[in-house]
Design a protein around this motif. Structure first.
Motif, PDB file in Angstrom:
ATOM      1  N   SER A 115       7.457  -2.352  -9.119  1.00 44.93           N
ATOM      2  CA  SER A 115       6.439  -2.752 -10.036  1.00 44.93           C
ATOM      3  C   SER A 115       5.731  -4.176  -9.322  1.00 44.93           C
ATOM      4  O   SER A 115       4.580  -4.293  -9.607  1.00 44.93           O
ATOM      5  CB  SER A 115       7.164  -2.850 -11.365  1.00 44.93           C
ATOM      6  N   ARG A 116       6.530  -4.923  -8.792  1.00 44.72           N
ATOM      7  CA  ARG A 116       6.025  -6.255  -8.384  1.00 44.72           C
ATOM      8  C   ARG A 116       5.110  -6.085  -7.179  1.00 44.72           C
ATOM      9  O   ARG A 116       4.041  -6.641  -6.957  1.00 44.72           O
ATOM     10  CB  ARG A 116       7.316  -7.045  -7.827  1.00 44.72           C
ATOM     11  N   ARG A 117       5.396  -4.973  -6.480  1.00 43.90           N
ATOM     12  CA  ARG A 117       4.643  -4.699  -5.253  1.00 43.90           C
ATOM     13  C   ARG A 117       3.167  -4.330  -5.583  1.00 43.90           C
ATOM     14  O   ARG A 117       2.054  -4.368  -5.031  1.00 43.90           O
ATOM     15  CB  ARG A 117       5.335  -3.834  -4.347  1.00 43.90           C
TER      16      ARG A 117
ATOM     17  N   GLN B  37      14.538   1.540  -3.774  1.00 42.50           N
ATOM     18  CA  GLN B  37      14.239   0.404  -4.099  1.00 42.50           C
ATOM     19  C   GLN B  37      14.600   0.366  -5.623  1.00 42.50           C
ATOM     20  O   GLN B  37      14.198   1.225  -6.240  1.00 42.50           O
ATOM     21  CB  GLN B  37      12.961  -0.076  -3.566  1.00 42.50           C
ATOM     22  N   PRO B  38      14.771  -0.821  -5.893  1.00 34.66           N
ATOM     23  CA  PRO B  38      14.956  -1.232  -7.336  1.00 34.66           C
ATOM     24  C   PRO B  38      13.459  -1.009  -7.982  1.00 34.66           C
ATOM     25  O   PRO B  38      12.587  -1.207  -7.355  1.00 34.66           O
ATOM     26  CB  PRO B  38      15.218  -2.618  -7.440  1.00 34.66           C
ATOM     27  N   LYS B  39      13.430  -0.398  -9.358  1.00 40.25           N
ATOM     28  CA  LYS B  39      12.177   0.034 -10.014  1.00 40.25           C
ATOM     29  C   LYS B  39      11.354  -1.299 -10.261  1.00 40.25           C
ATOM     30  O   LYS B  39      10.331  -1.423 -10.067  1.00 40.25           O
ATOM     31  CB  LYS B  39      12.532   0.625 -11.221  1.00 40.25           C
ATOM     32  N   SER B  40      12.053  -2.442 -10.292  1.00 40.66           N
ATOM     33  CA  SER B  40      11.378  -3.667 -10.559  1.00 40.66           C
ATOM     34  C   SER B  40      10.702  -4.217  -9.299  1.00 40.66           C
ATOM     35  O   SER B  40       9.515  -4.735  -9.371  1.00 40.66           O
ATOM     36  CB  SER B  40      12.274  -4.916 -10.754  1.00 40.66           C
TER      37      SER B  40
ATOM     38  N   ILE C  22       0.861  -1.189  -0.226  1.00 40.97           N
ATOM     39  CA  ILE C  22      -0.107  -0.124   0.153  1.00 40.97           C
ATOM     40  C   ILE C  22       0.699   1.196  -0.172  1.00 40.97           C
ATOM     41  O   ILE C  22       0.503   1.981  -0.531  1.00 40.97           O
ATOM     42  CB  ILE C  22      -1.018  -0.216   1.290  1.00 40.97           C
ATOM     43  N   ARG C  23       2.015   1.372   0.737  1.00 37.81           N
ATOM     44  CA  ARG C  23       2.751   2.146   0.915  1.00 37.81           C
ATOM     45  C   ARG C  23       3.655   2.732  -0.426  1.00 37.81           C
ATOM     46  O   ARG C  23       3.621   3.792  -0.918  1.00 37.81           O
ATOM     47  CB  ARG C  23       4.036   2.052   1.849  1.00 37.81           C
ATOM     48  N   THR C  24       3.864   1.482  -1.116  1.00 37.87           N
ATOM     49  CA  THR C  24       4.720   1.677  -2.528  1.00 37.87           C
ATOM     50  C   THR C  24       3.470   2.175  -3.370  1.00 37.87           C
ATOM     51  O   THR C  24       3.972   3.148  -4.242  1.00 37.87           O
ATOM     52  CB  THR C  24       4.799   0.170  -2.882  1.00 37.87           C
ATOM     53  N   PHE C  25       2.314   1.864  -3.456  1.00 39.93           N
ATOM     54  CA  PHE C  25       1.206   2.506  -4.472  1.00 39.93           C
ATOM     55  C   PHE C  25       1.072   3.976  -3.988  1.00 39.93           C
ATOM     56  O   PHE C  25       0.856   4.738  -5.030  1.00 39.93           O
ATOM     57  CB  PHE C  25      -0.076   1.813  -4.171  1.00 39.93           C
ATOM     58  N   VAL C  26       1.035   4.424  -2.839  1.00 38.30           N
ATOM     59  CA  VAL C  26       0.796   5.628  -2.533  1.00 38.30           C
ATOM     60  C   VAL C  26       2.048   6.572  -2.998  1.00 38.30           C
ATOM     61  O   VAL C  26       1.906   7.691  -3.559  1.00 38.30           O
ATOM     62  CB  VAL C  26       0.488   5.992  -0.705  1.00 38.30           C
ATOM     63  N   ARG C  27       3.096   6.034  -2.790  1.00 37.85           N
ATOM     64  CA  ARG C  27       4.582   6.840  -3.440  1.00 37.85           C
ATOM     65  C   ARG C  27       4.432   6.657  -4.716  1.00 37.85           C
ATOM     66  O   ARG C  27       4.893   7.918  -5.259  1.00 37.85           O
ATOM     67  CB  ARG C  27       5.724   5.961  -2.719  1.00 37.85           C
ATOM     68  N   ILE C  28       3.795   5.939  -5.538  1.00 32.42           N
ATOM     69  CA  ILE C  28       3.906   5.864  -7.075  1.00 32.42           C
ATOM     70  C   ILE C  28       3.052   7.069  -7.445  1.00 32.42           C
ATOM     71  O   ILE C  28       3.327   7.959  -8.227  1.00 32.42           O
ATOM     72  CB  ILE C  28       3.584   4.537  -7.575  1.00 32.42           C
TER      73      ILE C  28
ATOM     74  N   ALA D 260       9.402   7.244  -7.589  1.00 31.78           N
ATOM     75  CA  ALA D 260       9.012   6.343  -6.511  1.00 31.78           C
ATOM     76  C   ALA D 260      10.149   5.597  -6.086  1.00 31.78           C
ATOM     77  O   ALA D 260      10.096   5.259  -4.727  1.00 31.78           O
ATOM     78  CB  ALA D 260       7.694   5.689  -6.703  1.00 31.78           C
ATOM     79  N   ALA D 261      10.561   4.697  -7.162  1.00 35.32           N
ATOM     80  CA  ALA D 261      11.921   4.028  -6.547  1.00 35.32           C
ATOM     81  C   ALA D 261      12.919   4.642  -5.990  1.00 35.32           C
ATOM     82  O   ALA D 261      13.460   3.898  -5.184  1.00 35.32           O
ATOM     83  CB  ALA D 261      12.247   3.157  -7.935  1.00 35.32           C
ATOM     84  N   GLU D 262      13.397   5.838  -6.357  1.00 29.31           N
ATOM     85  CA  GLU D 262      14.418   6.634  -6.002  1.00 29.31           C
ATOM     86  C   GLU D 262      13.861   7.044  -4.342  1.00 29.31           C
ATOM     87  O   GLU D 262      14.628   7.222  -3.517  1.00 29.31           O
ATOM     88  CB  GLU D 262      14.479   7.929  -6.829  1.00 29.31           C
TER      89      GLU D 262
END
Length: 300
Positions: free
Chosen positions: A36-38, A30-33, A9-15, A24-26
């Motif tokens: 995307s997986r999350r 974390q790696p961009k891959s 959920i945190r990853t989605f919000v950051r994107i 978002a990866a920066e």
């Protein structure tokens, strides 16, 4: 749904906040891959698509917009709570270097430091009291308490209160000069930091008009506490910071005279060097001291 991952959920919000997977990866470091997986894992868990993806950009779906609005507050709330708990559980300790004018430090600062060390006993203080300007960065000073208008825009400033100078004299002095009609006829004990010792600048309270009066200085000093001491000897009338003579006025040792006049009010501020990461000990002290000093000045 029982396996819902807050990191997803945190990853989605950051994107969404970053506007791209790369940014978002920066931010997440974390790696961009992995980002995307999350997101893909979250969409699979929810059973809905949150983002339409293309090679260069993305767009939120209607479900994505709703999910973002609801989940953003949840993630930000948890992050704020974590930060607050980290501060509360972190030990506040170490040396704090402070500078202030000697009159301010002696009369107002001691009880503040005492109260703070009762709450944080592992904090130590180094206090430099001086009328001279101290370069906080050059002298490695953490906090300054300053009186007057501040010109250095590279400093962080927190206003505490304001002060004014008032005319005071002893009852015995007033008895000897009871026939004087104006303060410029009386022997004066001026502060040379105010400028020309042969004149004083005041505001007439009745109309707010600023006046410059020629005076008769019998002693000049760069130390306001010395002005108080000399005023108490009955040698002259003095234009003194109000907070320095409040107790003497209450006790009858000094009398507030020419109440229709006062100096310009000047700001009292807590000042710290501009820096990205403020040490916890300094942050806690500034918050604590600003509140306590404001209370102390309001009581004066």
């Amino acid at each position: 749904m029982e396996q819902l991952d807050l990191n997803q959920i945190r990853t989605f919000v950051r994107i969404v906040q970053a506007g791209s997977f790369t940014k978002a990866a920066e931010i997440l470091r974390q790696p961009k891959s992995r980002v995307s997986r999350r997101l893909a894992a979250l969409e699979k868990e929810l059973g809905v698509q949150l983002i339409y993806r293309t090679t260069r950009q993305f767009q939120l779906t209607e479900n994505g917009k709703i999910y973002y609005e609801r989940s953003r507050g949840l993630i930000e709330g948890l992050e704020n709570l974590t930060a607050e708990l980290n501060e509360e559980t972190s030990e506040v300790s170490g040396l704090i270097k402070i500078t202030a004018s000697d009159d301010m430090g002696v009369t107002k600062l001691a009880p503040v430091l005492d109260d703070f060390t009762k709450q944080y006993p592992r904090v130590r203080f180094e206090v430099l009291l001086t009328q001279a300007y101290v370069d906080l960065v050059k002298e490695s000073v953490d906090v300054a308490i300053r009186i007057g208008n501040l010109k250095d825009s590279s400093l962080r400033v927190k206003k505490i209160s304001s002060l004014r100078n008032i005319f005071v004299a002893t009852p015995g002095f007033l008895e000897r000069y009871r026939h004087a009609e104006d303060f410029n006829q009386l022997p004066l004990l001026p502060f040379i930091g105010l400028g020309n010792a042969q004149q004083v600048k005041v505001i007439r309270n009745s109309d707010g008009k600023k006046l410059t009066a020629k005076v008769n200085p019998v002693l000049t000093t760069n130390n306001p506490s010395m002005m108080v001491a000399m005023a108490l000897t009955g040698k002259g009338i003095s234009l003194i910071p109000e907070f320095l003579c409040t107790d003497h006025i209450r006790a009858g040792r000094l009398v507030h005279v020419y109440k229709g006049y006062q100096s310009d009010e000047v700001q009292i501020s807590m000042v710290t060097p501009e820096q990205k990461e403020v040490p916890l000990k300094v942050k806690k002290f500034v918050e604590f001291a600003a509140k306590r000093l404001k209370e102390i000045f309001n009581e004066s």
